[in-house]
Design a protein around this motif. Sequence first.
Motif, mmCIF file in Angstrom:
data_model
loop_
_atom_site.group_PDB
_atom_site.id
_atom_site.type_symbol
_atom_site.label_atom_id
_atom_site.label_comp_id
_atom_site.label_asym_id
_atom_site.label_seq_id
_atom_site.Cartn_x
_atom_site.Cartn_y
_atom_site.Cartn_z
ATOM 1 N N LEU A 288 0.872 -1.172 0.000
ATOM 2 C CA LEU A 288 0.000 0.000 0.000
ATOM 3 C C LEU A 288 0.904 1.216 0.000
ATOM 4 C CD1 LEU A 288 -2.562 -1.263 2.632
ATOM 5 C CD2 LEU A 288 -3.075 -0.810 0.222
ATOM 6 N N ILE A 289 0.821 2.003 -1.054
ATOM 7 C CA ILE A 289 1.758 3.112 -1.251
ATOM 8 C C ILE A 289 1.072 4.400 -0.833
ATOM 9 C CG2 ILE A 289 3.083 4.366 -2.997
ATOM 10 C CD1 ILE A 289 3.071 1.574 -4.522
ATOM 11 N N CYS A 290 1.606 5.010 0.191
ATOM 12 C CA CYS A 290 1.024 6.209 0.785
ATOM 13 C C CYS A 290 1.589 7.438 0.074
ATOM 14 C CB CYS A 290 1.346 6.245 2.280
ATOM 15 S SG CYS A 290 0.716 7.694 3.143
ATOM 16 N N ALA A 291 0.734 8.114 -0.687
ATOM 17 C CA ALA A 291 1.157 9.254 -1.499
ATOM 18 C C ALA A 291 0.711 10.559 -0.845
ATOM 19 C CB ALA A 291 0.578 9.141 -2.907
ATOM 20 N N SER A 292 1.654 11.468 -0.606
ATOM 21 C CA SER A 292 1.359 12.729 0.081
ATOM 22 C C SER A 292 1.781 13.917 -0.761
ATOM 23 C CB SER A 292 2.099 12.790 1.425
ATOM 24 O OG SER A 292 1.704 11.748 2.285
ATOM 25 N N ASN A 293 1.243 15.091 -0.392
ATOM 26 C CA ASN A 293 1.708 16.344 -0.979
ATOM 27 C C ASN A 293 2.751 16.967 -0.054
ATOM 28 O OD1 ASN A 293 0.253 17.545 1.130
ATOM 29 N ND2 ASN A 293 -1.461 18.153 -0.176
ATOM 30 N N ALA A 294 2.953 18.278 -0.143
ATOM 31 C CA ALA A 294 3.991 18.928 0.653
ATOM 32 C C ALA A 294 3.732 18.835 2.160
ATOM 33 C CB ALA A 294 4.127 20.393 0.241
ATOM 34 N N ASN A 295 2.506 18.557 2.562
ATOM 35 C CA ASN A 295 2.209 18.284 3.972
ATOM 36 C C ASN A 295 2.520 16.813 4.249
ATOM 37 O OD1 ASN A 295 0.997 20.913 4.855
ATOM 38 N ND2 ASN A 295 -0.343 20.451 3.123
ATOM 39 N N ASN A 296 3.807 16.502 4.224
ATOM 40 C CA ASN A 296 4.267 15.114 4.125
ATOM 41 C C ASN A 296 4.559 14.468 5.474
ATOM 42 O OD1 ASN A 296 6.480 16.680 4.699
ATOM 43 N ND2 ASN A 296 7.691 16.043 2.937
ATOM 44 N N VAL A 297 3.711 14.719 6.456
ATOM 45 C CA VAL A 297 3.903 14.148 7.782
ATOM 46 C C VAL A 297 3.838 12.625 7.746
ATOM 47 C CG1 VAL A 297 1.452 14.408 8.372
ATOM 48 C CG2 VAL A 297 3.151 14.315 10.199
ATOM 49 N N LEU A 302 6.275 7.119 7.976
ATOM 50 C CA LEU A 302 6.460 5.782 7.424
ATOM 51 C C LEU A 302 7.911 5.506 7.035
ATOM 52 C CD1 LEU A 302 3.170 5.583 5.327
ATOM 53 C CD2 LEU A 302 3.718 4.271 7.387
ATOM 54 N N ARG A 303 8.748 6.522 7.063
ATOM 55 C CA ARG A 303 10.180 6.335 6.828
ATOM 56 C C ARG A 303 10.995 6.288 8.117
ATOM 57 N NH1 ARG A 303 11.465 10.500 1.773
ATOM 58 N NH2 ARG A 303 10.463 9.262 0.132
ATOM 59 N N ARG A 355 4.006 15.203 18.783
ATOM 60 C CA ARG A 355 4.823 14.163 18.142
ATOM 61 C C ARG A 355 4.817 12.896 18.980
ATOM 62 N NH1 ARG A 355 10.066 13.180 19.480
ATOM 63 N NH2 ARG A 355 10.806 13.205 17.331
ATOM 64 N N TYR A 356 5.186 11.788 18.340
ATOM 65 C CA TYR A 356 5.453 10.536 19.059
ATOM 66 C C TYR A 356 6.385 9.689 18.202
ATOM 67 C CZ TYR A 356 1.613 8.691 16.124
ATOM 68 O OH TYR A 356 0.800 8.340 15.062
ATOM 69 N N ASP A 357 7.015 8.705 18.830
ATOM 70 C CA ASP A 357 8.008 7.858 18.173
ATOM 71 C C ASP A 357 7.670 6.410 18.492
ATOM 72 O OD1 ASP A 357 10.236 6.482 17.270
ATOM 73 O OD2 ASP A 357 11.687 7.879 18.127
ATOM 74 N N ILE A 358 7.392 5.594 17.475
ATOM 75 C CA ILE A 358 7.001 4.210 17.718
ATOM 76 C C ILE A 358 8.189 3.263 17.783
ATOM 77 C CG2 ILE A 358 4.753 4.578 16.634
ATOM 78 C CD1 ILE A 358 5.835 2.951 14.220
ATOM 79 N N GLY A 359 9.386 3.719 17.410
ATOM 80 C CA GLY A 359 10.567 2.876 17.491
ATOM 81 C C GLY A 359 10.808 2.058 16.233
ATOM 82 N N ALA A 360 12.041 1.579 16.094
ATOM 83 C CA ALA A 360 12.478 0.913 14.868
ATOM 84 C C ALA A 360 11.789 -0.425 14.631
ATOM 85 C CB ALA A 360 13.997 0.714 14.903
ATOM 86 N N GLU A 361 11.513 -1.178 15.686
ATOM 87 C CA GLU A 361 10.941 -2.515 15.519
ATOM 88 C C GLU A 361 9.536 -2.457 14.927
ATOM 89 O OE1 GLU A 361 9.802 -6.447 18.224
ATOM 90 O OE2 GLU A 361 11.094 -4.880 19.064
ATOM 91 N N LEU A 362 8.697 -1.569 15.479
ATOM 92 C CA LEU A 362 7.338 -1.429 14.949
ATOM 93 C C LEU A 362 7.334 -0.820 13.559
ATOM 94 C CD1 LEU A 362 5.105 -0.318 17.948
ATOM 95 C CD2 LEU A 362 4.964 -2.430 16.621
ATOM 96 N N LEU A 363 8.249 0.122 13.327
ATOM 97 C CA LEU A 363 8.346 0.725 12.007
ATOM 98 C C LEU A 363 8.637 -0.337 10.958
ATOM 99 C CD1 LEU A 363 8.492 3.126 10.069
ATOM 100 C CD2 LEU A 363 10.906 3.353 10.672
ATOM 101 N N ILE A 366 5.497 -2.184 10.093
ATOM 102 C CA ILE A 366 4.595 -1.391 9.258
ATOM 103 C C ILE A 366 5.110 -1.322 7.820
ATOM 104 C CG2 ILE A 366 3.758 0.974 8.858
ATOM 105 C CD1 ILE A 366 3.508 1.265 11.899
ATOM 106 N N GLN A 367 6.419 -1.198 7.667
ATOM 107 C CA GLN A 367 7.011 -1.078 6.334
ATOM 108 C C GLN A 367 6.899 -2.355 5.509
ATOM 109 O OE1 GLN A 367 10.959 0.314 7.357
ATOM 110 N NE2 GLN A 367 10.406 2.464 6.995
#
Length: 495
Positions: A288-297, A302-303, A355-363, A366-367
């Motif tokens: 699933l490819i998440c496409a954003s505009n300049a509001n690229n939160v 996801l990166r 803000r929040y940070d989910i950490g590398a393992e969960l990221l 998701i990826q």
Amino acid sequence: MKYSSTRGKGAEIDSAEAIIRGLADDGGLFVPEEIPAVDEAFLASLQQLSYEEQAARILGLFLTDYTKEEIRGCVDRAYGHRKFDTERRAPVRTFEDVSVLELWHGPTSAFKDMALQLLPQLMSTALKKTGETEEVLILVATSGDTGKAALEGFRDVPQIRIMVFYPEGGVSRIQQLQMLTQEGKNVNVTAVKGNFDDAQSGVKKIFGDAEFSQKLAGYGVRLSSANSINWGRLVPQIVYYFSAYTELVKAGKIQSGDSVNFSVPTGNFGDILAGFYAKCMGLPIHKLICASNANNVLTDFLRTGVYDRNRDFHKTITPSMDILISSNLERLLYHITGDAFRTAGWMRDLQLQGRYDIGAELLKKIQQTFWADWVSDEETKELIHRVFQSKHYIPDTHTAVAWNVAEKYHQSTGDDRAMVIVSTASPYKFNGSVLEALGETTAGMDEFQLLETLQDKNDAPIPEGLASLRAKPVLHHGVCRREEMEQAVLAFIRS
């Protein structure tokens, strides 16, 4: 099947009650206790069915407290009666290198019709099933398309009122006219001074204000939502991922069982989350490819695994994606972790710190499903021009964002699976930006001259709902600041 809050508090409830409530009492979003699984035989059984029949089969897996007859009735009233300008409801246009899932053939020319023609039927049925006697007030914050689609869907539905807040100057002129000319005895449209996040935060604040809810109860009114935070708005969107897959098989673009990719223009994360549910159910989706505009939160999240809304807000030619707080991401976090306590903590961090940070393992987890990138307005216009030149096809600006990011995905990964661009709006809704992308001079033209000029280039006619705006009077004039939204709600209730 029962539903509970992503933040863990409160008893499990049936889908009908979840649809009426919209938002859980603890501020969380309702999610199913489990995601139903389908097999190859189920997918094969969808091949010869109409869109309505597919919808009834899939909805029945989630809305188990509705009878089959109730679901069929809701679906027929939503998609039948010539509300859509194509029998296929969500047709797929196939090209040699890509396919386009057109979700804008409903009455308001945007993908929100796919859900917001059905949600009022589900909610009206739910009110009867639960014996609810209070009037329901639907509160909506819109970045453009949800507002009109919700207004049209809920217009004059018994026992329900609807009030839409939109950012003043933050929607296209066509989107604004669609809302301001809305007819119906039970509707209200009010502009909010600020951006979409101001409107959305204001609505969420109202939902979370127990004292205000008590005040509304004194008028015999309870709140609910038609935004994609409402499960009854999200679950219909799962259907068109299955529908698109069956269309690709019929067209010979894939064989049954082949995995495909979907590129989705994404703001509030509801549309793409429906694809996540479809994948979890067993639909063969690779990415699933998440496409954003300049509001690229979302691209950054996801990166990196860090969600940070503390950034500049950009007004773009894709206003429905001009969002920095993507509400439905909360559901994804809950499903990925299965942990309501952690999910609630991240949402608290977002509210207090931005803000929040989910950490590398969960990221990393998701990826496995999601890939993300963003494009500028200039890249969006270039894509529209290039696709028109090469395919004589005109995508709207939001569709162009998804198309461009799909190309970036292919260039980055070399993945040659079938690619589906999720097309979320008719190009006529964003006629000025589309015409500029095609090299036309638009200075001095009003909205209807823009529509006619685009018609000269486009194979598809101007949708009736847009063409008829010229003769409609403006019926709504309300404007307020975010801190005045509660007073605006009370004024509507008392009117």
